[in-house]
Design an enzyme around this catalytic site. Sequence first.
Site, PDB file in Angstrom:
ATOM      1  N   GLN A  27      -1.959   1.043   9.995  1.00  0.00           N
ATOM      2  CA  GLN A  27      -0.492   1.512   9.595  1.00  0.00           C
ATOM      3  C   GLN A  27       0.253   2.661   9.956  1.00  0.00           C
ATOM      4  OE1 GLN A  27      -3.792   2.199   7.623  1.00  0.00           O
ATOM      5  NE2 GLN A  27      -3.818   1.245   5.791  1.00  0.00           N
TER       6      GLN A  27
ATOM      7  N   ASN B 283      -5.729  12.236   0.694  1.00  0.00           N
ATOM      8  CA  ASN B 283      -4.838  11.138   1.599  1.00  0.00           C
ATOM      9  C   ASN B 283      -5.771  10.230   2.654  1.00  0.00           C
ATOM     10  OD1 ASN B 283      -2.426  10.138   2.235  1.00  0.00           O
ATOM     11  ND2 ASN B 283      -2.404  11.316   4.226  1.00  0.00           N
ATOM     12  N   LYS B 284      -4.850   9.190   3.642  1.00  0.00           N
ATOM     13  CA  LYS B 284      -5.602   8.662   4.341  1.00  0.00           C
ATOM     14  C   LYS B 284      -6.655   9.121   4.835  1.00  0.00           C
ATOM     15  CE  LYS B 284      -5.261   5.236   4.269  1.00  0.00           C
ATOM     16  NZ  LYS B 284      -5.839   4.211   4.246  1.00  0.00           N
TER      17      LYS B 284
ATOM     18  N   ARG C 297       1.032  -0.828  -0.351  1.00  0.00           N
ATOM     19  CA  ARG C 297       0.068   0.160  -0.432  1.00  0.00           C
ATOM     20  C   ARG C 297       0.680   1.113   0.301  1.00  0.00           C
ATOM     21  NH1 ARG C 297       2.751   1.519   3.543  1.00  0.00           N
ATOM     22  NH2 ARG C 297       1.532   3.472   3.847  1.00  0.00           N
ATOM     23  N   GLY C 298       0.231   2.286  -0.004  1.00  0.00           N
ATOM     24  CA  GLY C 298       0.366   4.113  -0.330  1.00  0.00           C
ATOM     25  C   GLY C 298       1.067   3.972  -1.370  1.00  0.00           C
TER      26      GLY C 298
ATOM     27  N   ASP D  14      -1.880  10.311  -1.839  1.00  0.00           N
ATOM     28  CA  ASP D  14      -3.108   9.545  -2.760  1.00  0.00           C
ATOM     29  C   ASP D  14      -3.130  10.622  -3.877  1.00  0.00           C
ATOM     30  OD1 ASP D  14      -2.991   8.194   0.083  1.00  0.00           O
ATOM     31  OD2 ASP D  14      -2.911   6.384  -1.852  1.00  0.00           O
TER      32      ASP D  14
END
Lengths: 375, 375
Positions: free
Chosen positions: A221, A272-273, A63-64, A262
């Site tokens: 994470q 983003n997250k 992920r990332g 992202d």
Amino acid sequence: MSVHNQPQEGASEPGWKTVWWEEDEQGAAVCLVDQSVLPQAVVSLHLRHEQQVADAITTLKVRGAPAIGVTAAFGMALAVCRFVQEHEGTALTIVEIMAHLRAAGKLLGRTRPTAVNLFWAIERMLQRAEQVTQQSLSPQQLARLLRDEALAIAAEDVAACLSMGTLGASLIKDGDILLTHCNAGALATAGLGTALAPIYVAHRAGKQVHVFVDETRPVLQGARLTAWELQQEQIPLTLITDNMAGHFMRSGGINAVFVGADRIAANGDVANKIGTYSVAVLAHAHAIPFYVVAPCSTIDLAIPSGDHIPIEQRNPEEVSAVRGAQVAPVGVRVANPAFDVTPHQYVTAIITEKGIARPPYDVSLGQICSEHNTI
Amino acid sequence: MSVHNQPQEGASEPGWKTVWWEEDEQGAAVCLVDQSVLPQAVVSLHLRHEQQVADAITTLKVRGAPAIGVTAAFGMALAVCRFVQEHEGTALTIVEIMAHLRAAGKLLGRTRPTAVNLFWAIERMLQRAEQVTQQSLSPQQLARLLRDEALAIAAEDVAACLSMGTLGASLIKDGDILLTHCNAGALATAGLGTALAPIYVAHRAGKQVHVFVDETRPVLQGARLTAWELQQEQIPLTLITDNMAGHFMRSGGINAVFVGADRIAANGDVANKIGTYSVAVLAHAHAIPFYVVAPCSTIDLAIPSGDHIPIEQRNPEEVSAVRGAQVAPVGVRVANPAFDVTPHQYVTAIITEKGIARPPYDVSLGQICSEHNTI
């Protein structure tokens, strides 16, 4: 042939790898450290079919945003290498290979909707293949060429991380207390990371830093990956639950926030997250700089604002259970958006490998993306 | 004698109890639903020694500022009832009983430092005993008198919850979407709850409400307790991770936030579960009313501001492991403050059983606390 990009002593990467390419007597493999079991176990995966690569992306084994891009590029290369190897001795045409590559692109493109690096990498691999279809290459030559393109994408990511780290480290002072959310470190890229790269570079340059790490529910994470990475690098850290960020901004002397992205829209809005938006609002309320660190492949100039970024909704069980243990009552309705959008007003600067963009982003991001790659 | 305050049909409490008093052939018992195992199991505890009561508070088998107060009052009564019963037939003096009661007060007062209701209840029980030491009561008479005082504290809490619910419900419109943090419901009191009481009353009055429930790491009181309570009452809810609150304030149409409090300073600063401050800042940024609901026993006029409220630091393992499963790497430094302080500037109103306090709180809280109890 024996080509791989495993870590080397003295390299600008950490002493372990997130994603790499291997070739052995069985053929090609896309290799990953399985991030779904970190940090309790460090397990390397050798994936030999593009379906396995797609599954690994969907299930967060990798992920990332940048790492997803590199993995997808390797997946595209793997699809062709495997296809050519399986049809060795038959009269495989370039048209058949291209059809197979496009199918692999569709398969890999269905894994996760938000990170634009995924689509960017798939598209670049397709374009590279299309560039050479007029040349009379053998299937083996085309496979090698695509493998080399994927390795180039990985190498560029390593270089971009180092560049972002160097640029971003200029914003970190000796003694700074920093806060980060999710994992935008080496585990999120092929290199040093995005948000963590400036911290790595500053630390290696001898600056004292201390990092507050949001655990980042629901998939943790921060607790599992960022804490592990920083621990490996011996960078002092304090793990906190996400809801403590405001408390420590008010009382803990936090000097700056560094997060990844992202997807970044043309106006500087940042997907983003989930939780990034809350951190940005809190940083703004405490007059703490809020830095987004991401390679240019994350910037999507085709969309005017964050309102156009699709937000992935993930399995409710990620929330109602924690690492497999049910916590909420059975049958409770759960929301689980994997990302949120931080409006550009909350973003102090966007650090890319080509330079640091400042507001107004609708001007600065366009300029940075059009610059020649100087790495 | 057979005295208990177990739930009754048609009462203003829910169909289950958080804390109650029982007496049987073995003697007196402080009874609790064990909140450390909810919602996976609903287990009643019968505690027959004040040490068990202290341990239950420390280990979060009972939590929530008002419920801790009621439990401590019952614990004080239990200490005397048990002591008197064990010394039946001996020449026990009132001086000996008072020494035992003071020791029980010290034991129970060491359990948790932040919630002021704990100290308030212990002090009230001591004062009640001291009031009657000049009367020539038998040990049994003193024990009954203290039991009755504890039952009165519980009954007052039930009435206060209903009053806060009725007052607070006036702030809820039909169709409202609300957000709450931690558990300030029936499980946090002897009655309907604090922050959830207005929601219960509005719902029972036929208003449509929907509640976003922060899961509330690290101990997950939102996911485990608030979600369970609201589910029992068939109030529609959506469980979210704490870091989603900002996202849903921006996109989910949230109309108001309701939270409880563990201690409120004279200037209106509010200590409450960690994460409350972040929610308050986010609500402020989105122009969403932020309501604190708490009985007057939570207001500590002796301290001028939140800076004087001691913040309990709990076991790091609550963060590094989730429900017993290790998530962070071993050896990582963790911060685990159980509470934070929300400055009064972020608080739209404080709803008590005696009325709704509005800024400036240094005036309004003093007025409300000095009013006669009109319940």
